[in-house]
Design a protein around this motif. Structure first.
Motif, mmCIF file in Angstrom:
data_model
loop_
_atom_site.group_PDB
_atom_site.id
_atom_site.type_symbol
_atom_site.label_atom_id
_atom_site.label_comp_id
_atom_site.label_asym_id
_atom_site.label_seq_id
_atom_site.Cartn_x
_atom_site.Cartn_y
_atom_site.Cartn_z
ATOM 1 N N ALA A 298 20.335 7.185 9.353
ATOM 2 C CA ALA A 298 20.907 6.027 10.072
ATOM 3 C C ALA A 298 21.992 5.501 9.613
ATOM 4 C CB ALA A 298 19.594 5.083 9.696
ATOM 5 N N VAL A 299 22.618 4.609 10.406
ATOM 6 C CA VAL A 299 24.123 4.115 10.089
ATOM 7 C C VAL A 299 23.983 2.746 10.334
ATOM 8 C CG1 VAL A 299 26.528 4.123 10.430
ATOM 9 C CG2 VAL A 299 25.123 6.135 10.691
ATOM 10 N N ALA A 300 24.797 1.918 9.205
ATOM 11 C CA ALA A 300 25.106 0.387 9.388
ATOM 12 C C ALA A 300 26.200 0.117 8.910
ATOM 13 C CB ALA A 300 24.079 -0.238 8.594
ATOM 14 N N ILE A 301 26.709 -1.089 9.638
ATOM 15 C CA ILE A 301 28.175 -1.606 9.170
ATOM 16 C C ILE A 301 27.633 -3.044 8.445
ATOM 17 C CG2 ILE A 301 30.121 -3.005 9.802
ATOM 18 C CD1 ILE A 301 30.611 -0.087 9.693
ATOM 19 N N ALA A 302 28.253 -3.271 7.293
ATOM 20 C CA ALA A 302 28.075 -4.567 6.404
ATOM 21 C C ALA A 302 29.424 -5.177 6.279
ATOM 22 C CB ALA A 302 27.493 -4.528 5.242
ATOM 23 N N ALA A 303 29.414 -6.693 6.648
ATOM 24 C CA ALA A 303 30.439 -7.520 6.074
ATOM 25 C C ALA A 303 30.062 -8.276 5.115
ATOM 26 C CB ALA A 303 31.037 -8.429 7.594
ATOM 27 N N LEU A 304 31.024 -8.529 4.233
ATOM 28 C CA LEU A 304 30.629 -9.417 2.985
ATOM 29 C C LEU A 304 31.554 -10.480 2.992
ATOM 30 C CD1 LEU A 304 30.377 -5.986 2.100
ATOM 31 C CD2 LEU A 304 28.769 -7.041 0.439
ATOM 32 N N SER A 305 31.255 -11.652 2.155
ATOM 33 C CA SER A 305 32.210 -12.784 2.198
ATOM 34 C C SER A 305 32.752 -12.688 0.845
ATOM 35 C CB SER A 305 31.179 -13.970 2.307
ATOM 36 O OG SER A 305 30.127 -13.835 1.153
ATOM 37 N N SER A 306 33.486 -11.741 0.551
ATOM 38 C CA SER A 306 34.309 -11.797 -0.573
ATOM 39 C C SER A 306 35.274 -10.594 -0.654
ATOM 40 C CB SER A 306 33.619 -11.513 -1.983
ATOM 41 O OG SER A 306 34.545 -11.445 -3.078
ATOM 42 N N GLN A 307 36.716 -10.871 -1.088
ATOM 43 C CA GLN A 307 37.675 -9.562 -1.052
ATOM 44 C C GLN A 307 37.208 -8.433 -1.734
ATOM 45 O OE1 GLN A 307 40.812 -11.938 -2.199
ATOM 46 N NE2 GLN A 307 41.001 -10.843 -4.411
ATOM 47 N N ASN A 308 36.070 -9.106 -2.827
ATOM 48 C CA ASN A 308 35.870 -8.089 -3.816
ATOM 49 C C ASN A 308 34.333 -8.470 -4.288
ATOM 50 O OD1 ASN A 308 35.759 -6.078 -5.927
ATOM 51 N ND2 ASN A 308 36.664 -7.373 -7.484
ATOM 52 N N PRO A 309 33.310 -8.020 -3.532
ATOM 53 C CA PRO A 309 31.954 -8.494 -3.653
ATOM 54 C C PRO A 309 31.259 -8.115 -4.815
ATOM 55 C CG PRO A 309 32.002 -6.799 -1.872
ATOM 56 C CD PRO A 309 33.544 -7.070 -2.215
ATOM 57 N N GLY A 310 31.556 -6.901 -5.299
ATOM 58 C CA GLY A 310 30.774 -6.573 -6.603
ATOM 59 C C GLY A 310 29.560 -5.945 -6.182
ATOM 60 N N ALA A 311 28.756 -4.975 -6.790
ATOM 61 C CA ALA A 311 27.398 -4.502 -6.684
ATOM 62 C C ALA A 311 26.969 -4.122 -8.017
ATOM 63 C CB ALA A 311 27.544 -3.248 -5.749
ATOM 64 N N ILE A 312 25.752 -4.689 -8.123
ATOM 65 C CA ILE A 312 25.002 -4.343 -9.270
ATOM 66 C C ILE A 312 23.614 -3.674 -8.706
ATOM 67 C CG2 ILE A 312 23.749 -5.106 -11.339
ATOM 68 C CD1 ILE A 312 25.646 -7.682 -11.315
ATOM 69 N N THR A 313 23.294 -2.316 -9.064
ATOM 70 C CA THR A 313 22.467 -1.612 -8.829
ATOM 71 C C THR A 313 21.198 -1.728 -9.939
ATOM 72 O OG1 THR A 313 23.572 -0.006 -7.243
ATOM 73 C CG2 THR A 313 21.365 0.556 -7.834
ATOM 74 N N ILE A 314 20.144 -2.286 -9.560
ATOM 75 C CA ILE A 314 19.332 -2.974 -10.740
ATOM 76 C C ILE A 314 18.844 -1.661 -11.703
ATOM 77 C CG2 ILE A 314 17.156 -4.189 -10.979
ATOM 78 C CD1 ILE A 314 19.260 -5.593 -9.571
ATOM 79 N N ALA A 315 18.278 -0.276 -11.126
ATOM 80 C CA ALA A 315 17.781 0.556 -11.967
ATOM 81 C C ALA A 315 19.059 1.144 -12.578
ATOM 82 C CB ALA A 315 17.112 1.816 -10.905
ATOM 83 N N ASN A 316 20.273 1.341 -11.950
ATOM 84 C CA ASN A 316 21.444 1.874 -12.869
ATOM 85 C C ASN A 316 21.683 0.878 -13.948
ATOM 86 O OD1 ASN A 316 21.432 3.276 -10.304
ATOM 87 N ND2 ASN A 316 23.536 3.644 -10.465
ATOM 88 N N ALA A 317 21.781 -0.390 -13.608
ATOM 89 C CA ALA A 317 22.018 -1.449 -14.851
ATOM 90 C C ALA A 317 21.230 -1.466 -15.949
ATOM 91 C CB ALA A 317 22.498 -2.766 -13.948
ATOM 92 N N VAL A 318 19.942 -1.353 -15.625
ATOM 93 C CA VAL A 318 18.769 -1.552 -16.558
ATOM 94 C C VAL A 318 18.696 -0.370 -17.359
ATOM 95 C CG1 VAL A 318 16.217 -2.047 -16.813
ATOM 96 C CG2 VAL A 318 17.624 -3.589 -15.193
ATOM 97 N N PHE A 319 18.461 0.938 -16.790
ATOM 98 C CA PHE A 319 18.283 2.171 -17.275
ATOM 99 C C PHE A 319 19.387 3.002 -17.548
ATOM 100 C CE2 PHE A 319 14.506 0.983 -14.780
ATOM 101 C CZ PHE A 319 13.507 0.488 -15.994
ATOM 102 N N GLY A 320 20.522 2.817 -16.968
ATOM 103 C CA GLY A 320 21.688 3.509 -17.186
ATOM 104 C C GLY A 320 22.924 2.911 -17.724
#
Length: 246
Positions: free
Chosen positions: A190-212
């Motif tokens: 599958a493929v999707a396109i996402a638009a985000l309301s910031s020039q630098n939205p940031g991303a926090i992946t929950i599992a990565n942040a908590v366990f990594g």
């Protein structure tokens, strides 16, 4: 005697007025503080442009919220362009997704414009795991395939809003809320396109942040939080938490 009584009444009235004024002062200060806080929250987003554009000067030593503006006389069309090849399929990682984000770091002309875009590729049964964007609302459009998507509201309700999307469907993920996308098809990507309301939205992946996290969060803390044995946490922290944002 009548004059003295009236004088006493006037003095009493003046004292009451003074007391009320003293009581009102803290209330007025509190109201002013609350209004200031609300005003700060209302403008807590990407800085708005005060001119036609503010191309990011990546080499400026000036530290601002975002990037300093490049001198307009040095700006050209390439500052608003990137040959991103977003029509080209991407290789996915072990969770079965690949997020190709185009933000201000790739297109300096996005500075102060409050928008970015991403192509997301999903392998069969692949997912973009639960994550948040601390600075942006996301609107996602499915280009190919089917996706099961959803977001969870904040405490105390933690309500899940989810939907199965098909080609051409659109879904919105509110700013800061945990959300995910999953390709339920075992045979087709599958493929999707996402638009985000910031020039630098940031991303926090929950599992990565908590366990990594680096350094790791104490396994005693996580064992208590998740109500599991400490050995389970140790095993999770020993995994390789791969980033799917490129």
């Amino acid at each position: 005697m009548e004059y003295t009584t009236r004088e006493r009444e006037n003095n009493s009235a003046e004292k009451r007025a003074a007391n009320q004024s003293q009581m009102a002062s803290p209330s007025i200060c509190l109201l002013a503080a609350l209004l200031a806080l609300v005003s700060c929250q209302a403008i807590a987003s990407d800085p708005s442009p005060l001119q036609d554009f503010c191309v990011a000067d990546m080499h400026s030593p000036v530290l601002v919220n975002g990037f300093a503006c490049l001198d307009p006389k040095y700006v050209n069309a390439d500052h608003f362009f990137k040959a991103a090849m977003l029509d080209t399929p991407r290789k996915t990682n072990k969770v079965g997704s690949n997020v190709t984000l185009i933000n201000v770091m790739q297109i300096p002309g996005l500075n102060t414009l409050g928008i970015s875009i991403a192509r997301i590729d999903y392998a069969p049964l692949g997912e973009n795991p639960p994550h948040t964007h601390p600075r942006a609302t996301e609107i996602l459009t499915v280009l190919e395939g089917t996706l099961y998507v959803g977001f969870v509201t904040s405490n105390p309700n933690n309500t899940l809003f989810s939907k199965v999307l098909n080609k051409g469907d659109v879904f919105v993920f509110p700013e800061g809320l945990i959300h995910f996308q999953f390709n339920p098809n075992p045979h087709q990507p599958a493929v999707a396109i996402a638009a985000l309301s910031s020039q630098n939205p940031g991303a926090i992946t929950i599992a990565n942040a908590v366990f990594g996290s680096k350094p790791p969060i104490s396994d005693k803390v996580l064992a208590k939080a998740f109500q599991v044995e400490k050995g389970t946490i140790d095993w999770l922290q020993a995994q390789f938490w791969e980033n799917n944002h490129y």
